[in-house]
Design an enzyme around this catalytic site. Structure first.
Site, PDB file in Angstrom:
ATOM      1  CE1 TYR A   1      -4.190  -2.821   5.381  1.00 36.20           C
ATOM      2  CE2 TYR A   1      -3.563  -0.516   5.065  1.00 36.20           C
ATOM      3  CZ  TYR A   1      -3.898  -1.761   4.539  1.00 36.20           C
ATOM      4  OH  TYR A   1      -3.924  -1.930   3.177  1.00 36.20           O
TER       5      TYR A   1
ATOM      6  CE  LYS B   1      -1.577  -4.645   3.348  1.00 35.01           C
ATOM      7  NZ  LYS B   1      -1.814  -5.923   2.684  1.00 35.01           N
TER       8      LYS B   1
ATOM      9  CB  SER C   1      -0.859  -0.018   1.269  1.00 35.66           C
ATOM     10  OG  SER C   1      -1.424   1.241   1.508  1.00 35.66           O
TER      11      SER C   1
HETATM   12  P1  NAD Z   1     -10.998  -7.367   0.791  1.00 35.91           P
HETATM   13  O1  NAD Z   1     -11.253  -7.373   2.244  1.00 35.91           O
HETATM   14  O2  NAD Z   1     -12.139  -7.109  -0.125  1.00 35.91           O
HETATM   15  O3  NAD Z   1     -10.298  -8.733   0.351  1.00 35.91           O
HETATM   16  C1  NAD Z   1      -9.468  -9.474   1.215  1.00 35.91           C
HETATM   17  C2  NAD Z   1      -9.906 -10.932   1.132  1.00 35.91           C
HETATM   18  O4  NAD Z   1      -9.054 -11.688   1.999  1.00 35.91           O
HETATM   19  C3  NAD Z   1     -11.340 -11.152   1.615  1.00 35.91           C
HETATM   20  O5  NAD Z   1     -12.049 -11.923   0.658  1.00 35.91           O
HETATM   21  C4  NAD Z   1     -11.188 -11.906   2.930  1.00 35.91           C
HETATM   22  O6  NAD Z   1     -12.266 -12.786   3.171  1.00 35.91           O
HETATM   23  C5  NAD Z   1      -9.862 -12.613   2.713  1.00 35.91           C
HETATM   24  N1  NAD Z   1      -9.144 -12.917   3.956  1.00 35.91           N
HETATM   25  C6  NAD Z   1      -8.908 -12.093   5.014  1.00 35.91           C
HETATM   26  N2  NAD Z   1      -8.218 -12.727   5.969  1.00 35.91           N
HETATM   27  C7  NAD Z   1      -7.981 -13.987   5.515  1.00 35.91           C
HETATM   28  C8  NAD Z   1      -7.320 -15.123   6.050  1.00 35.91           C
HETATM   29  N3  NAD Z   1      -6.759 -15.104   7.270  1.00 35.91           N
HETATM   30  N4  NAD Z   1      -7.262 -16.255   5.292  1.00 35.91           N
HETATM   31  C9  NAD Z   1      -7.846 -16.300   4.061  1.00 35.91           C
HETATM   32  N5  NAD Z   1      -8.510 -15.259   3.527  1.00 35.91           N
HETATM   33  C10 NAD Z   1      -8.575 -14.117   4.244  1.00 35.91           C
HETATM   34  O7  NAD Z   1      -9.839  -6.294   0.526  1.00 35.91           O
HETATM   35  P2  NAD Z   1      -9.277  -5.696  -0.831  1.00 35.91           P
HETATM   36  O8  NAD Z   1      -9.653  -4.265  -0.894  1.00 35.91           O
HETATM   37  O9  NAD Z   1      -9.604  -6.607  -1.958  1.00 35.91           O
HETATM   38  O10 NAD Z   1      -7.722  -5.740  -0.509  1.00 35.91           O
HETATM   39  C11 NAD Z   1      -6.901  -6.831  -0.903  1.00 35.91           C
HETATM   40  C12 NAD Z   1      -5.497  -6.604  -0.398  1.00 35.91           C
HETATM   41  O11 NAD Z   1      -5.008  -5.356  -0.907  1.00 35.91           O
HETATM   42  C13 NAD Z   1      -5.385  -6.504   1.124  1.00 35.91           C
HETATM   43  O12 NAD Z   1      -4.186  -7.127   1.524  1.00 35.91           O
HETATM   44  C14 NAD Z   1      -5.311  -5.008   1.372  1.00 35.91           C
HETATM   45  O13 NAD Z   1      -4.628  -4.697   2.549  1.00 35.91           O
HETATM   46  C15 NAD Z   1      -4.536  -4.542   0.153  1.00 35.91           C
HETATM   47  N6  NAD Z   1      -4.773  -3.126  -0.163  1.00 35.91           N
HETATM   48  C16 NAD Z   1      -6.039  -2.688  -0.388  1.00 35.91           C
HETATM   49  C17 NAD Z   1      -6.269  -1.356  -0.676  1.00 35.91           C
HETATM   50  C18 NAD Z   1      -7.663  -0.830  -0.913  1.00 35.91           C
HETATM   51  O14 NAD Z   1      -7.829   0.391  -0.958  1.00 35.91           O
HETATM   52  N7  NAD Z   1      -8.675  -1.677  -1.094  1.00 35.91           N
HETATM   53  C19 NAD Z   1      -5.189  -0.460  -0.745  1.00 35.91           C
HETATM   54  C20 NAD Z   1      -3.900  -0.948  -0.521  1.00 35.91           C
HETATM   55  C21 NAD Z   1      -3.700  -2.304  -0.238  1.00 35.91           C
HETATM   56  C1  UD1 Z   2      -7.377   4.384   3.567  1.00 38.31           C
HETATM   57  C2  UD1 Z   2      -6.359   4.088   4.611  1.00 38.31           C
HETATM   58  C3  UD1 Z   2      -5.164   3.436   3.944  1.00 38.31           C
HETATM   59  C4  UD1 Z   2      -5.598   2.182   3.228  1.00 38.31           C
HETATM   60  C5  UD1 Z   2      -6.710   2.510   2.254  1.00 38.31           C
HETATM   61  C6  UD1 Z   2      -7.286   1.264   1.654  1.00 38.31           C
HETATM   62  C7  UD1 Z   2      -6.736   5.689   6.418  1.00 38.31           C
HETATM   63  C8  UD1 Z   2      -6.184   6.857   7.143  1.00 38.31           C
HETATM   64  N1  UD1 Z   2      -6.036   5.277   5.350  1.00 38.31           N
HETATM   65  O1  UD1 Z   2      -6.792   5.271   2.616  1.00 38.31           O
HETATM   66  O2  UD1 Z   2      -4.180   3.128   4.898  1.00 38.31           O
HETATM   67  O3  UD1 Z   2      -4.509   1.593   2.535  1.00 38.31           O
HETATM   68  O4  UD1 Z   2      -7.756   3.213   2.919  1.00 38.31           O
HETATM   69  O5  UD1 Z   2      -7.995   0.514   2.566  1.00 38.31           O
HETATM   70  O6  UD1 Z   2      -7.758   5.125   6.768  1.00 38.31           O
HETATM   71  N2  UD1 Z   2     -13.256  10.405   3.339  1.00 38.31           N
HETATM   72  C9  UD1 Z   2     -14.300  11.211   3.732  1.00 38.31           C
HETATM   73  N3  UD1 Z   2     -15.425  10.618   4.186  1.00 38.31           N
HETATM   74  C10 UD1 Z   2     -15.581   9.254   4.266  1.00 38.31           C
HETATM   75  C11 UD1 Z   2     -14.503   8.439   3.866  1.00 38.31           C
HETATM   76  C12 UD1 Z   2     -13.344   9.050   3.421  1.00 38.31           C
HETATM   77  O7  UD1 Z   2     -14.208  12.436   3.678  1.00 38.31           O
HETATM   78  O8  UD1 Z   2     -16.632   8.784   4.720  1.00 38.31           O
HETATM   79  C13 UD1 Z   2     -12.028  11.043   2.837  1.00 38.31           C
HETATM   80  C14 UD1 Z   2     -10.819  10.711   3.684  1.00 38.31           C
HETATM   81  O9  UD1 Z   2     -10.654  11.670   4.694  1.00 38.31           O
HETATM   82  C15 UD1 Z   2      -9.708  10.771   2.643  1.00 38.31           C
HETATM   83  C16 UD1 Z   2     -10.389  10.391   1.318  1.00 38.31           C
HETATM   84  O10 UD1 Z   2     -11.781  10.528   1.548  1.00 38.31           O
HETATM   85  O11 UD1 Z   2      -9.268  12.073   2.528  1.00 38.31           O
HETATM   86  C17 UD1 Z   2     -10.099   8.954   0.912  1.00 38.31           C
HETATM   87  O12 UD1 Z   2     -10.362   8.118   2.039  1.00 38.31           O
HETATM   88  P1  UD1 Z   2     -10.284   6.530   1.940  1.00 38.31           P
HETATM   89  O13 UD1 Z   2     -11.098   6.058   0.809  1.00 38.31           O
HETATM   90  O14 UD1 Z   2     -10.592   5.984   3.293  1.00 38.31           O
HETATM   91  O15 UD1 Z   2      -8.769   6.256   1.540  1.00 38.31           O
HETATM   92  P2  UD1 Z   2      -7.412   6.643   2.285  1.00 38.31           P
HETATM   93  O16 UD1 Z   2      -7.644   7.391   3.547  1.00 38.31           O
HETATM   94  O17 UD1 Z   2      -6.534   7.302   1.277  1.00 38.31           O
END
Ligand code: NAD
Ligand code: UD1
Length: 337
Positions: free
Chosen positions: A149, A153, A124
């Site tokens: 979190y 990472k 991330s």
């Molecule tokens: P998500 O929660 O939709 O998907 C994660 C999946 O992992 C889920 O289906 C969950 O059931 C499964 N899971 C969780 N714990 C588990 C375990 N112990 N064993 C087996 N399965 C398990 O999340 P996502 O948004 O698809 O994110 C996927 C990955 O990307 C995560 O590692 C997350 O930290 C990373 N990531 C996401 C974002 C974002 O904004 N969505 C940003 C940066 C990194």
């Molecule tokens: C967040 C996490 C980041 C994580 C990512 C994906 C925090 C501080 N950061 O990123 O570590 O990797 O999600 O899971 O939580 N916002 C609003 N109202 C809302 C929701 C969000 O104003 O109800 C704003 C937030 O303040 C931010 C922007 O929207 O400025 C994006 O927020 P979000 O989608 O949660 O992403 P990040 O904060 O960038």
């Protein structure tokens, strides 16, 4: 190639499974379904006409992993499985270190025992920390993290770096995602958060569909053009394509790190206004206090992924919004209908 996709029933994993299948790969998913849906995989099978075996199990369960590696000829692993809610990680740090760090550790042990040494990991942009200059570029050191979190990472990045150094046969790709949003253009799969959404886009989409009354904008007094925070939102289909392209990099042993983002910053207010314009839905909002831990503005320098993977984010903001809205309006309750 046969790819093990951990967390393949979740948001990014499910979209990546579609693109892997379209690219001709075979996929097996390991997911404990704590935040994913088996229904997503059934829909993918209908969408692609290909089968997606689901092993319902935990990435921390060594016996389950050993059995999986015996049953399938896995050549590479894309590791999405993990917990991702920042606020929850502050309240339950042990759960986050257990799933994210210990889960990766057990997975790597099982991979090594099975002779599989190719891994793509979901990292991330949060690992750059609050003091990094924008745009974030991969040559910057990892910064200090402000919640479990983010720390998990950074710890996994270090674990994988040390592992690759100790055994140069490993090929590891660390993908640092910026802010993935959007959905498959069919509207058949998308993001389905459990409970109140933490992230901006699913929150807006649930307001638009009437599940939530209004959006709280966390702060309008940041030093940005309109006072609200700026992020680099990218289409989840572009992000999924980035994983398919990263597989090519696994041919070369080593540790490879890439940002996946568009390189463009969008403010919270830009997002609300664009959503209203693209969908014709009004998004009631109020300005609320800042959310602890938020940074004012960051976006990616994604030139390295372009140079070395041939990857680029092609889909623009309007497409991200239109695809999110198709998914949300056709599935107001997500996979629960
Ligand atoms: P998500 O929660 O939709 O998907 C994660 C999946 O992992 C889920 O289906 C969950 O059931 C499964 N899971 C969780 N714990 C588990 C375990 N112990 N064993 C087996 N399965 C398990 O999340 P996502 O948004 O698809 O994110 C996927 C990955 O990307 C995560 O590692 C997350 O930290 C990373 N990531 C996401 C974002 C974002 O904004 N969505 C940003 C940066 C990194
Ligand atoms: C967040 C996490 C980041 C994580 C990512 C994906 C925090 C501080 N950061 O990123 O570590 O990797 O999600 O899971 O939580 N916002 C609003 N109202 C809302 C929701 C969000 O104003 O109800 C704003 C937030 O303040 C931010 C922007 O929207 O400025 C994006 O927020 P979000 O989608 O949660 O992403 P990040 O904060 O960038």
């Amino acid at each position: 190639m046969t790819i093990l996709v951990t967390g393949g029933a979740g948001f990014i994993g499910s979209h990546t499974v579609v693109q892997l299948l379209e690219a001709g790969h075979a996929v097996v998913v390991l997911d404990n379904l704590c935040n994913g849906a088996a229904e997503a995989l059934r829909r993918i099978e209908r969408l692609t006409g290909k089968s997606v075996p689901l092993v319902k199990g935990d990435v921390r369960d060594r016996k389950a992993l050993d059995a999986l590696f015996r049953a399938y000829h896995v050549e590479a692993v894309i590791h999405f499985a993990g917990l991702k809610a920042v606020g929850e990680s502050v309240r339950e740090p042990l759960a986050y270190y257990d799933t994210n760090v210990n889960g990766t550790l057990v997975l790597c042990q099982a991979m090594a025992a099975a002779g599989v040494r190719r891994l793509v990991f979901s990292s991330s942009a949060t690992v750059y920390g609050p003091d990094a200059p924008v745009p974030y570029v991969e040559t910057l050191p990892r910064g200090r993290t402000s919640n479990p979190y983010g720390t998990s990472k950074a710890m996994v990045e270090q674990l994988l770096t040390d592992l690759q150094l100790a055994d140069p046969h490993w090929s590891v790709v660390l993908l640092r995602y910026f802010n993935p949003i959007g959905a498959h253009p069919s509207g058949v799969i998308g993001e389905d958060p459990q409970g109140l959404p933490n992230n901006l886009m699913p929150f807006i989409a649930q307001v638009a569909v009437g599940r939530l009354p209004e959006l709280a904008i966390f702060g309008d007094d940041y030093s940005t053009t309109d006072g609200t925070c700026v992020r680099d939102y990218l289409h989840v289909m572009d992000l999924a394509d980035g994983h398919v392209q990263a597989l090519g990099r696994l041919e070369t042993p080593g540790l490879h790190v890439y940002n996946l983002g568009t390189g463009c910053g969008v403010s919270v207010l830009d997002m609300v206004r664009s959503f209203e314009r693209v969908t014709g839905q009004s998004i009631p909002y109020r300005v609320a206090p800042r959310r602890e831990g938020d940074l004012a503005a960051f976006w990616a320098d994604a030139a390295k992924a372009h140079r070395e993977l041939g990857w680029q984010a092609f889909r623009g903001l309007d497409e991200m919004i239109a695809d999110t809205w198709r998914w949300q309006s056709e599935n107001p309750q997500g996979y629960r209908r």
